[in-house]
Write an enzyme that holds these catalytic residues in place. Structure first.
Site, PDB file in Angstrom:
ATOM      1  CG  ASP A 143      -2.045   1.008   1.099  1.00 55.53           C
ATOM      2  OD1 ASP A 143      -3.202   0.576   0.958  1.00 55.53           O
ATOM      3  OD2 ASP A 143      -1.771   2.231   1.110  1.00 55.53           O
ATOM      4  CB  ILE A 144       0.869   4.217  -2.225  1.00 58.22           C
ATOM      5  CG1 ILE A 144       1.973   5.108  -2.762  1.00 58.22           C
ATOM      6  CG2 ILE A 144      -0.387   5.026  -1.934  1.00 58.22           C
ATOM      7  CD1 ILE A 144       1.672   5.662  -4.150  1.00 58.22           C
ATOM      8  CG  ASN A 202     -12.578  -0.310   3.604  1.00 56.80           C
ATOM      9  OD1 ASN A 202     -13.005  -0.694   4.687  1.00 56.80           O
ATOM     10  ND2 ASN A 202     -11.399   0.263   3.459  1.00 56.80           N
ATOM     11  N   GLY A 250     -15.119   3.762   3.713  1.00 58.44           N
ATOM     12  CA  GLY A 250     -13.793   4.303   3.413  1.00 58.44           C
ATOM     13  C   GLY A 250     -13.243   3.838   2.082  1.00 58.44           C
ATOM     14  CD  GLN A 251     -14.838   0.112  -2.677  1.00 56.92           C
ATOM     15  OE1 GLN A 251     -15.986  -0.075  -2.288  1.00 56.92           O
ATOM     16  NE2 GLN A 251     -14.320  -0.525  -3.709  1.00 56.92           N
ATOM     17  CG  HIS A 273      -8.541  -2.827  -2.537  1.00 54.05           C
ATOM     18  ND1 HIS A 273      -9.436  -2.104  -3.306  1.00 54.05           N
ATOM     19  CD2 HIS A 273      -8.377  -2.123  -1.395  1.00 54.05           C
ATOM     20  CE1 HIS A 273      -9.783  -1.014  -2.656  1.00 54.05           C
ATOM     21  NE2 HIS A 273      -9.161  -1.008  -1.480  1.00 54.05           N
ATOM     22  CG  LEU A 274      -8.339  -9.501   1.574  1.00 50.83           C
ATOM     23  CD1 LEU A 274      -9.725  -9.181   2.098  1.00 50.83           C
ATOM     24  CD2 LEU A 274      -8.225 -10.978   1.193  1.00 50.83           C
ATOM     25  CG  HIS A 275      -7.016  -2.722   2.973  1.00 56.97           C
ATOM     26  ND1 HIS A 275      -6.261  -1.580   2.850  1.00 56.97           N
ATOM     27  CD2 HIS A 275      -8.200  -2.453   2.359  1.00 56.97           C
ATOM     28  CE1 HIS A 275      -6.956  -0.651   2.196  1.00 56.97           C
ATOM     29  NE2 HIS A 275      -8.135  -1.158   1.885  1.00 56.97           N
TER      30      HIS A 275
HETATM   31  P1  AMP Z   1      -9.716   1.653   0.096  1.00 60.54           P
HETATM   32  O1  AMP Z   1      -9.776   2.961   0.840  1.00 60.54           O
HETATM   33  O2  AMP Z   1     -10.195   0.486   0.910  1.00 60.54           O
HETATM   34  O3  AMP Z   1     -10.373   1.758  -1.256  1.00 60.54           O
HETATM   35  O4  AMP Z   1      -8.180   1.363  -0.112  1.00 60.54           O
HETATM   36  C1  AMP Z   1      -7.444   1.928  -1.139  1.00 60.54           C
HETATM   37  C2  AMP Z   1      -6.016   1.808  -0.743  1.00 60.54           C
HETATM   38  O5  AMP Z   1      -5.217   1.942  -1.903  1.00 60.54           O
HETATM   39  C3  AMP Z   1      -5.538   2.863   0.262  1.00 60.54           C
HETATM   40  O6  AMP Z   1      -5.028   2.213   1.418  1.00 60.54           O
HETATM   41  C4  AMP Z   1      -4.464   3.618  -0.509  1.00 60.54           C
HETATM   42  O7  AMP Z   1      -3.386   4.018   0.301  1.00 60.54           O
HETATM   43  C5  AMP Z   1      -4.040   2.607  -1.549  1.00 60.54           C
HETATM   44  N1  AMP Z   1      -3.504   3.147  -2.778  1.00 60.54           N
HETATM   45  C6  AMP Z   1      -3.972   4.187  -3.514  1.00 60.54           C
HETATM   46  N2  AMP Z   1      -3.214   4.386  -4.609  1.00 60.54           N
HETATM   47  C7  AMP Z   1      -2.237   3.440  -4.567  1.00 60.54           C
HETATM   48  C8  AMP Z   1      -1.134   3.130  -5.417  1.00 60.54           C
HETATM   49  N3  AMP Z   1      -0.875   3.817  -6.543  1.00 60.54           N
HETATM   50  N4  AMP Z   1      -0.326   2.108  -5.053  1.00 60.54           N
HETATM   51  C9  AMP Z   1      -0.570   1.422  -3.918  1.00 60.54           C
HETATM   52  N5  AMP Z   1      -1.589   1.652  -3.091  1.00 60.54           N
HETATM   53  C10 AMP Z   1      -2.414   2.659  -3.402  1.00 60.54           C
END
Ligand code: AMP
Ligand code: ZN
Length: 113
Positions: free
Chosen positions: A29-30, A86, A92-93, A99-101
């Site tokens: 995750d970035i 999410n 918070g999505q 995607h699975l965190h």
């Molecule tokens: P969500 O809020 O559940 O939709 O999660 C989206 C996640 O994607 C967040 O934790 C962001 O930090 C992550 N994210 C957004 N852009 C990128 C990217 N370019 N590379 C890696 N993670 C990202």
């Protein structure tokens, strides 16, 4: 292009990829919220978990298998970790490609807030 995570899966956007197979990709995750924070993403574009159909059941199971492998590889499996998907804005999505965190390496609080 269409979608951030489709772009990462198609290597049209850089990411720290830690796992890949024909169905899914996992990357760092970035904006990590824990010492370990990775995302497991199907290559197929599915916007939210509400769009999952029966035909996707095996794919979803596969995402969990990948998450388990990463948790073991990172040494957080026994200590404990959190898997989160999410769904829609109030959760918070922000990226509308499921995607699975995988979150771990610190104590997680409950309720999550
Ligand atoms: P969500 O809020 O559940 O939709 O999660 C989206 C996640 O994607 C967040 O934790 C962001 O930090 C992550 N994210 C957004 N852009 C990128 C990217 N370019 N590379 C890696 N993670 C990202
Ligand atoms: Zn997508």
């Amino acid at each position: 292009m269409k979608c951030l995570f489709c772009e990462i899966a198609e290597k049209k956007r850089p990411a720290k990829i830690i796992y890949e197979d024909e169905l899914a990709v996992a990357f760092e995750d970035i904006n990590p919220q824990a010492p370990v924070h990775c995302l497991v993403v199907p290559k197929k574009h599915i916007a939210t978990s509400l769009e999952l159909e029966k035909e996707n059941n095996a794919l979803v199971g596969h995402l969990f298998q990948i998450a388990n492998k990463i948790a073991k590889d990172r040494g957080i499996a026994e200590r404990g970790f959190r898997l989160v998907m999410n769904c829609n804005p109030e959760s918070g999505q922000t990226v509308f490609h499921i995607h699975l965190h995988i979150l771990g390496g610190r104590i997680m609080h409950w309720p999550p807030g």
